[in-house]
Write a protein that holds these residues in place. Structure first.
Motif, PDB file in Angstrom:
ATOM      1  N   GLN A  11      24.838   0.016 -19.480  1.00  0.00           N
ATOM      2  CA  GLN A  11      24.612  -0.971 -18.591  1.00  0.00           C
ATOM      3  C   GLN A  11      25.313  -2.434 -19.097  1.00  0.00           C
ATOM      4  O   GLN A  11      25.614  -3.381 -18.376  1.00  0.00           O
ATOM      5  CB  GLN A  11      23.223  -1.392 -18.355  1.00  0.00           C
ATOM      6  N   MET A  12      25.530  -2.326 -20.536  1.00  0.00           N
ATOM      7  CA  MET A  12      26.215  -3.561 -21.115  1.00  0.00           C
ATOM      8  C   MET A  12      27.749  -3.643 -20.431  1.00  0.00           C
ATOM      9  O   MET A  12      28.159  -4.862 -20.676  1.00  0.00           O
ATOM     10  CB  MET A  12      26.116  -3.251 -22.641  1.00  0.00           C
ATOM     11  N   ILE A  13      28.250  -2.669 -20.265  1.00  0.00           N
ATOM     12  CA  ILE A  13      29.770  -2.580 -19.759  1.00  0.00           C
ATOM     13  C   ILE A  13      29.927  -3.788 -18.657  1.00  0.00           C
ATOM     14  O   ILE A  13      30.775  -4.581 -18.973  1.00  0.00           O
ATOM     15  CB  ILE A  13      30.228  -1.208 -19.689  1.00  0.00           C
ATOM     16  N   PRO A  14      29.227  -3.259 -17.488  1.00  0.00           N
ATOM     17  CA  PRO A  14      29.692  -4.346 -16.444  1.00  0.00           C
ATOM     18  C   PRO A  14      29.252  -5.603 -16.729  1.00  0.00           C
ATOM     19  O   PRO A  14      29.797  -6.725 -16.350  1.00  0.00           O
ATOM     20  CB  PRO A  14      28.767  -3.631 -15.487  1.00  0.00           C
ATOM     21  N   VAL A  15      28.257  -5.881 -17.453  1.00  0.00           N
ATOM     22  CA  VAL A  15      27.883  -7.167 -17.799  1.00  0.00           C
ATOM     23  C   VAL A  15      28.727  -7.771 -18.570  1.00  0.00           C
ATOM     24  O   VAL A  15      29.076  -9.201 -18.310  1.00  0.00           O
ATOM     25  CB  VAL A  15      26.424  -7.064 -18.876  1.00  0.00           C
ATOM     26  N   PHE A  16      29.296  -7.267 -19.588  1.00  0.00           N
ATOM     27  CA  PHE A  16      30.284  -7.740 -20.512  1.00  0.00           C
ATOM     28  C   PHE A  16      31.789  -8.036 -19.649  1.00  0.00           C
ATOM     29  O   PHE A  16      32.017  -9.294 -19.882  1.00  0.00           O
ATOM     30  CB  PHE A  16      30.785  -6.441 -21.417  1.00  0.00           C
ATOM     31  N   PHE A  17      32.023  -6.861 -18.798  1.00  0.00           N
ATOM     32  CA  PHE A  17      33.404  -7.655 -18.125  1.00  0.00           C
ATOM     33  C   PHE A  17      32.908  -8.775 -17.016  1.00  0.00           C
ATOM     34  O   PHE A  17      33.908  -9.601 -16.886  1.00  0.00           O
ATOM     35  CB  PHE A  17      33.850  -6.313 -16.971  1.00  0.00           C
ATOM     36  N   GLY A  18      31.823  -8.688 -16.539  1.00  0.00           N
ATOM     37  CA  GLY A  18      31.531  -9.803 -15.636  1.00  0.00           C
ATOM     38  C   GLY A  18      31.170 -11.355 -16.463  1.00  0.00           C
ATOM     39  O   GLY A  18      32.043 -12.023 -15.776  1.00  0.00           O
ATOM     40  N   THR A  19      30.682 -11.042 -17.446  1.00  0.00           N
ATOM     41  CA  THR A  19      30.807 -12.729 -18.165  1.00  0.00           C
ATOM     42  C   THR A  19      31.975 -12.981 -18.750  1.00  0.00           C
ATOM     43  O   THR A  19      32.384 -14.145 -18.539  1.00  0.00           O
ATOM     44  CB  THR A  19      29.732 -12.550 -19.290  1.00  0.00           C
ATOM     45  N   LEU A  21      34.773 -12.430 -17.323  1.00  0.00           N
ATOM     46  CA  LEU A  21      35.608 -12.670 -16.206  1.00  0.00           C
ATOM     47  C   LEU A  21      34.879 -14.193 -15.708  1.00  0.00           C
ATOM     48  O   LEU A  21      36.156 -14.938 -15.514  1.00  0.00           O
ATOM     49  CB  LEU A  21      35.692 -11.780 -15.076  1.00  0.00           C
ATOM     50  N   LEU A  22      33.592 -14.539 -15.807  1.00  0.00           N
ATOM     51  CA  LEU A  22      32.956 -15.556 -15.212  1.00  0.00           C
ATOM     52  C   LEU A  22      33.631 -16.699 -16.226  1.00  0.00           C
ATOM     53  O   LEU A  22      33.937 -17.727 -15.785  1.00  0.00           O
ATOM     54  CB  LEU A  22      31.592 -15.409 -15.540  1.00  0.00           C
ATOM     55  N   ILE A  23      33.646 -16.519 -17.582  1.00  0.00           N
ATOM     56  CA  ILE A  23      34.020 -17.479 -18.400  1.00  0.00           C
ATOM     57  C   ILE A  23      35.515 -17.857 -18.232  1.00  0.00           C
ATOM     58  O   ILE A  23      35.924 -18.942 -18.490  1.00  0.00           O
ATOM     59  CB  ILE A  23      33.798 -17.200 -20.076  1.00  0.00           C
ATOM     60  N   PHE A  24      36.320 -16.849 -18.118  1.00  0.00           N
ATOM     61  CA  PHE A  24      37.783 -17.014 -17.963  1.00  0.00           C
ATOM     62  C   PHE A  24      38.095 -17.940 -16.860  1.00  0.00           C
ATOM     63  O   PHE A  24      38.788 -18.897 -16.702  1.00  0.00           O
ATOM     64  CB  PHE A  24      38.364 -15.705 -17.555  1.00  0.00           C
ATOM     65  N   LEU A  25      37.213 -17.748 -15.535  1.00  0.00           N
ATOM     66  CA  LEU A  25      37.566 -18.254 -14.335  1.00  0.00           C
ATOM     67  C   LEU A  25      36.959 -19.832 -14.487  1.00  0.00           C
ATOM     68  O   LEU A  25      37.869 -20.781 -14.058  1.00  0.00           O
ATOM     69  CB  LEU A  25      36.758 -17.719 -13.218  1.00  0.00           C
ATOM     70  N   MET A  26      35.802 -20.057 -15.334  1.00  0.00           N
ATOM     71  CA  MET A  26      35.181 -21.246 -15.647  1.00  0.00           C
ATOM     72  C   MET A  26      36.460 -22.431 -16.303  1.00  0.00           C
ATOM     73  O   MET A  26      36.802 -23.361 -16.176  1.00  0.00           O
ATOM     74  CB  MET A  26      34.109 -21.386 -16.174  1.00  0.00           C
ATOM     75  N   VAL A  27      36.978 -21.582 -17.513  1.00  0.00           N
ATOM     76  CA  VAL A  27      37.948 -22.365 -18.281  1.00  0.00           C
ATOM     77  C   VAL A  27      39.117 -22.540 -17.313  1.00  0.00           C
ATOM     78  O   VAL A  27      39.814 -23.827 -17.553  1.00  0.00           O
ATOM     79  CB  VAL A  27      38.134 -21.399 -19.573  1.00  0.00           C
ATOM     80  N   TYR A  66      43.904 -12.541 -17.134  1.00  0.00           N
ATOM     81  CA  TYR A  66      42.473 -11.784 -17.506  1.00  0.00           C
ATOM     82  C   TYR A  66      42.900 -10.538 -18.005  1.00  0.00           C
ATOM     83  O   TYR A  66      42.272 -10.158 -19.319  1.00  0.00           O
ATOM     84  CB  TYR A  66      41.661 -11.856 -16.348  1.00  0.00           C
ATOM     85  N   LEU A  67      43.634  -9.737 -17.395  1.00  0.00           N
ATOM     86  CA  LEU A  67      44.115  -8.430 -17.794  1.00  0.00           C
ATOM     87  C   LEU A  67      44.843  -8.485 -19.117  1.00  0.00           C
ATOM     88  O   LEU A  67      44.443  -7.628 -19.882  1.00  0.00           O
ATOM     89  CB  LEU A  67      44.790  -7.645 -16.472  1.00  0.00           C
ATOM     90  N   HIS A  68      45.756  -9.428 -19.256  1.00  0.00           N
ATOM     91  CA  HIS A  68      46.257  -9.303 -20.536  1.00  0.00           C
ATOM     92  C   HIS A  68      45.377  -9.818 -21.586  1.00  0.00           C
ATOM     93  O   HIS A  68      45.498  -8.916 -22.879  1.00  0.00           O
ATOM     94  CB  HIS A  68      47.468 -10.759 -20.438  1.00  0.00           C
ATOM     95  N   TYR A  69      44.469 -10.409 -21.376  1.00  0.00           N
ATOM     96  CA  TYR A  69      43.519 -11.064 -22.334  1.00  0.00           C
ATOM     97  C   TYR A  69      42.546  -9.720 -22.641  1.00  0.00           C
ATOM     98  O   TYR A  69      42.264  -9.748 -24.009  1.00  0.00           O
ATOM     99  CB  TYR A  69      42.555 -12.246 -21.931  1.00  0.00           C
ATOM    100  N   MET A  70      42.112  -9.199 -21.719  1.00  0.00           N
ATOM    101  CA  MET A  70      41.368  -8.011 -21.871  1.00  0.00           C
ATOM    102  C   MET A  70      42.242  -6.789 -22.687  1.00  0.00           C
ATOM    103  O   MET A  70      41.469  -5.993 -23.605  1.00  0.00           O
ATOM    104  CB  MET A  70      40.797  -7.373 -20.716  1.00  0.00           C
ATOM    105  N   GLY A  71      43.260  -6.665 -22.251  1.00  0.00           N
ATOM    106  CA  GLY A  71      44.241  -5.660 -22.914  1.00  0.00           C
ATOM    107  C   GLY A  71      44.263  -5.935 -24.432  1.00  0.00           C
ATOM    108  O   GLY A  71      44.229  -5.067 -25.110  1.00  0.00           O
ATOM    109  N   ASN A  72      44.529  -7.094 -24.702  1.00  0.00           N
ATOM    110  CA  ASN A  72      44.543  -7.635 -26.117  1.00  0.00           C
ATOM    111  C   ASN A  72      43.319  -7.203 -26.862  1.00  0.00           C
ATOM    112  O   ASN A  72      43.165  -6.985 -27.995  1.00  0.00           O
ATOM    113  CB  ASN A  72      45.099  -9.045 -26.478  1.00  0.00           C
TER     114      ASN A  72
END
Ligand SMILES: Nc1ncnc2c1ncn2[C@@H]1O[C@H](COP(=O)(O)OP(=O)(O)OP(=O)(O)O)[C@@H](O)[C@H]1O
Ligand SMILES: [Mg+2]
Lengths: 308, 350
Positions: A11-19, A21-27, A66-72
Motif C-alpha cells: 500500500q505504501m507504493i501508491p502513496v509514495f508515488f502520489g506524494t 508527484l504532488l510535491i513535484f507539482l507544488m515545487v 518527474y519521470l526523469h527524476y523517478m528514474g534516477n
C-alpha cells in the motif's frame, strides 16, 4: 501477520508515488524562475540560463521531469542541487542532526509526558493534577516560536547555561534545549491523553476485580492499569515521531540547528526542486514506516486486535 | 493436595464458633453533587461456613454496595461508611489497616462479578490472571502459577485447559468466562465467596450449569456463600436463607422455603407475585406499583410505604425494625424476621 505487513508495504507504493508527484507539482508551480534567481541582482546571460535549465531538465514539461527524476531515484540518485552538491550528500548531513533532535524530543515527551499523565491521572483533583492541567494548557496555547524565544531568554540570556543558538549541530548536549522546545507541545498532549486514559481505565470493571483479588496497589497500576491505558498513547506517540522530524522547521530555524528543517526551508525559498522533493520523500517514508510500526505495536499491546 | 491447600485448611480448622461473617448496622452513603445518597441504611446479616445466603431486592436496593463494603473495594470517596461493623471471624474489618484488609481479599473472601467479560483484563491471558493469585499472595513462581492456573481451569471444567491457558478473555464464551471468574475466586480456597449476580449476563441454559458448579464447589470446600441476585428462581435450589433488601435495609429474612411459602413482608409478597408462572400463562404479570425510592430522599417511616398495599398512618411516621416472626401461638420461627408492623397479617395473606 506476515501477509498483513506485506499488504501494508504494498500500500505504501501508491502513496509514495502520489506524494512525490504532488510535491513535484507544488515545487513546479512555485512562482518565479529558480535559475534566474540564482544570479541575484546581476543580469543573467540567457545562454547560460538556458544551459543550466537544460542541465537540470527544467526545459522539459513537468511530467517528463518527474519521470526523469523517478528514474534516477530508482538508481539511488536523488539528483543534484543548484549549488552542484548531490542532494544525497546534503541529506546525509542534515538527517542525522534532525533524527537526533527528534529522538531527544521524543524521549523527553515520552518519559516526562507519561510520568506527568500518570501522576495526575492517579490523583485526580489533587494539587499535582491541577498543576499538570494548567501547565499543559499553557504549553498548548503558546505558539512554539514564542516558547522557543522564552527558553532562549531564560536559559541563554538570563542564566547563561547555553548559547542562544546551536554552535555545533553535531553536539548532542547543545541539542537539548531545542529538543525540549520541540517536544513540549507533544509532551502536553501525551500528559493529557495519559491522564484521561488512566482515569477511564481506573473506573473499569477489571480494575475492580484486580482490587478484589487482593493485589498490591503497585501491581494493579503497573500490570493492569498501565498497559490498558497506554494503548491510545502509543498511537499518538508513533504518529508523532514522524511529525517531530518534519515539524522541526521552526525550532531548527530559531536555534540555528543545521537539520532537515533548515535545509528544507532554504530549498523552498530557492525553489530547489531536487532538494525539496528528496527530503519530503524521505520524510514520507519515515512517516509510513512509523505508522506501520505503531499498528503492529498496537496488536502486541491489545490481543483483541488481530491482523490477517 | 498441594502445600498451599494444606495451609488454608489448618486456618479453616481453627476453633472458631461464631458466624464467618457478621454484618451489623452497616451504613454506606455516597457524597454526590446533588447531596448524600444513602445507599445502605443499617444492614444486618450473617453467614456461617457452608451456608448460602441469598440477597434479593430490586435494582438499586444496595445489594452490591453492601457486598463491596464487605470486600473493601468501595471507592472512598465518594463512598463513606459512617456507621456499622463488618466482622469476619469475629474481627471488625472496618478497623483493620489497609494492608491487613488487602490480604483478606482474595485469600479469605473472594468475589465473583456479574459481567465476566468486562471484569477480566482484556490484555492479559486468563492463565496469567488466574496465576496472579498465587504469585501475589503466595510468592509462587511464574511456572508454578501457570501450572496452578491449568489445575484451576480443569477444576471448573473448562475443556482443554492446558491448551487454553494462554488464551485471552475475549476468546472464551460467556459461560466459560464466568467459570474463569469462579476459578479465580476459588484459587486460594477462601472461606467466603460473594457472588454478585453471577449468572445474570448468561444464557438461560448456561445459567443453570454455572450455578450448579458454584453450588457444588461451595459444598466441596465448605465455604460460606453470599449470592446476590434479583432472580428468585435461581435462589430456590441453592440458598439456605434469604435476606430481602429494600432501599438499603433488610426488610425480611427467612429460611428459603419458608419465605416462598409464607412471606412476612408486603414487599417480599410483591416480589414473589411478580415471578412468571407456567400455570398462569396468558395472564398479565403482577408488578409492584411505583418505583424504588430516590436514595437522596428516602420516604419518612417505612421506606416501602408509598408502594405498599397495606400502608397505614403508622407506616408513614415510624421506621419498623426487623421484628422476629413467630407462629400465631408465639412459637418462634428460627431465622425469620420482618421489618413490617403488620407481619402477622401479611403472613396470613393468601
Ligand atoms: N459510586 C457511586 N456514587 C453514587 N451512588 C452510587 C455509587 N455506587 C452505587 N450508588 C448508588 O447506590 C445505590 C445502590 O446501588 P447497588 O449497586 O448496591 O444496587 P443493587 O441492589 O446492587 O442493584 P442492581 O440489582 O441493579 O445491581 C444505587 O442507587 C446507586 O445509584
Ligand atoms: Mg448490583
Amino acid at each position: 501477520m506476515g501477509s498483513y505487513v506485506l499488504r501494508r508495504v504494498l500500500q505504501m507504493i501508491p502513496v509514495f508515488f502520489g506524494t512525490t508527484l504532488l510535491i513535484f507539482l507544488m515545487v513546479y508551480t512555485l512562482p518565479g524562475d529558480p535559475v534566474t534567481a540564482l544570479f541575484g541582482e546581476k543580469a543573467a546571460d540567457p545562454a547560460v540560463v538556458a544551459s543550466i535549465k537544460h542541465q537540470y531538465y527544467l526545459d522539459q514539461p513537468v511530467w517528463k521531469q518527474y519521470l526523469h527524476y523517478m528514474g534516477n531515484l530508482f538508481q539511488g540518485d536523488f539528483g543534484t542541487s543548484f549549488t552542484g552538491r548531490p542532494v544525497s550528500d546534503i541529506m546525509a548531513n542534515a538527517f542525522p542532526v534532525t533524527i537526533r533532535l527528534a529522538l531527544l524530543a521524543f524521549v523527553f515527551e515520552l518519559v516526562l509526558g507519561l510520568a506527568l499523565g500518570l501522576v495526575s491521572g492517579l490523583r485526580r483533583g489533587s494539587i499535582q493534577d491541577t498543576l499538570v492541567l494548567v501547565l499543559t494548557l499553557v504549553v498548548i496555547s503558546i505558539p512554539v516560536f514564542v516558547l522557543a524565544y522564552i527558553a532562549q531568554t531564560i536559559f541563554a540570556t538570563n542564566l547563561g547555561w547555553v548559547t542562544p543558538t546551536v554552535q555545533d549541530s553535531r553536539d548532542l548536549s547543545q541539542l537539548i534545549l531545542p529538543a525540549i522546545v520541540l517536544g513540549s507541545l507533544s509532551l502536553a498532549y501525551v500528559a493529557r491523553l495519559t491522564r484521561t486514559s488512566i482515569g477511564e481505565n481506573l473506573r473499569a470493571d477489571y480494575i475492580r476485580t484486580a482490587v478484589a483479588k487482593g493485589l498490591p496497589r503497585r501491581t494493579i497500576v503497573s500490570r493492569h492499569l498501565l498497559r490498558n491505558s497506554l494503548i491510545p498513547v502509543v498511537t499518538f506517540l508513533g504518529t508523532d515521531l514522524g511529525a517531530l522530524m518534519g515539524g522541526a522547521i521552526v525550532t531548527e530555524g530559531i536555534f540555528n540547528v543545521q537539520g532537515v528543517g533548515n535545509v528544507l526551508y532554504r530549498a523552498i525559498n530557492q525553489k530547489e526542486g531536487p532538494t525539496v522533493v528528496g527530503i519530503v520523500t524521505v520524510l514520507v517514508i519515515v512517516y509510513l514506516v512509523a505508522s506501520l510500526l505503531v499498528d503492529l505495536l498496537y496488536a502486541v499491546l491489545d490481543p483483541r486486535i488481530r491482523y490477517a | 493436595m498441594t502445600t498451599a491447600v494444606d495451609s488454608t485448611r489448618s486456618k479453616r480448622d481453627a476453633p472458631y464458633e461464631g458466624p464467618l461473617l457478621d454484618v451489623r448496622d452497616l451504613h454506606v452513603e455516597f457524597v454526590t453533587r446533588d447531596g448524600v445518597a444513602k445507599a445502605v441504611n443499617g444492614v444486618d446479616y450473617s453467614v456461617r461456613a457452608g451456608e448460602t445466603l441469598a440477597v434479593l431486592g430490586e435494582s438499586g436496593s444496595g445489594k452490591s454496595v453492601t457486598a463491596q463494603a464487605i470486600m473493601g473495594i468501595l471507592d472512598m470517596p465518594p463512598a463513606r461508611i459512617p456507621r456499622g461493623e463488618i466482622r469476619f471471624r469475629g474481627r471488625d474489618m472496618l478497623k483493620m489497616g489497609k494492608e491487613e484488609r488487602r490480604k483478606i481479599r482474595g485469600q479469605e473472601i473472594a468475589m465473583i462479578f456479574q459481567d465476566a467479560l468486562s471484569s477480566l483484563n482484556p490484555v492479559l491471558s486468563v492463565g496469567f490472571q488466574l496465576g496472579e493469585m498465587f504469585r501475589a499472595h503466595q510468592g509462587a513462581s511464574r511456572k508454578e502459577a501457570r501450572d496452578k492456573a491449568v489445575e484451576l481451569m480443569d477444576r471448573v471444567r473448562i475443556p482443554a485447559a492446558k491448551q487454553r491457558v494462554n488464551d485471552y478473555p475475549h476468546q472464551f464464551s460467556g459461560g466459560m468466562r464466568q467459570r474463569i471468574m469462579i476459578a479465580m475466586a476459588l484459587a486460594l480456597e477462601p472461606d467466603l465467596i460473594i457472588a454478585d449476580e453471577p449468572t445474570t449476563a448468561l444464557d438461560v441454559t448456561v445459567q443453570a450449569q454455572v450455578m450448579d458448579l458454584l453450588a457444588e464447589l461451595q459444598a466441596e470446600y465448605n465455604m460460606g456463600l453470599i449470592l446476590i441476585t434479583h432472580d428468585l428462581g435461581v435462589v430456590a435450589d441453592v440458598a439456605d436463607k434469604i435476606a430481602v433488601m429494600y432501599a438499603g435495609r433488610i426488610v425480611e429474612t427467612a429460611p428459603v422455603h419458608e419465605l416462598y411459602a409464607r412471606p412476612a413482608h408486603p414487599y417480599t409478597r410483591g416480589l414473589l407475585d411478580s415471578i412468571p408462572r407456567l400455570d398462569q400463562k396468558g395472564q398479565e404479570l403482577y408488578a409492584i406499583k411505583g418505583l424504588p425510592p430516590n436514595l437522596l430522599r428516602i420516604p419518612k417511616g417505612c421506606a416501602f410505604n408509598p408502594r405498599c398495599p397495606r400502608a397505614q398512618d403508622r407506616c408513614r411516621a415510624e421506621v419498623p425494625e426487623l421484628y422476629p416472626v413467630t407462629e400465631d401461638d408465639g412459637a418462634p420461627l428460627a431465622g425469620r424476621g420482618s421489618a413490617c408492623f403488620f407481619w402477622k397479617e401479611t403472613l396470613h395473606d393468601r
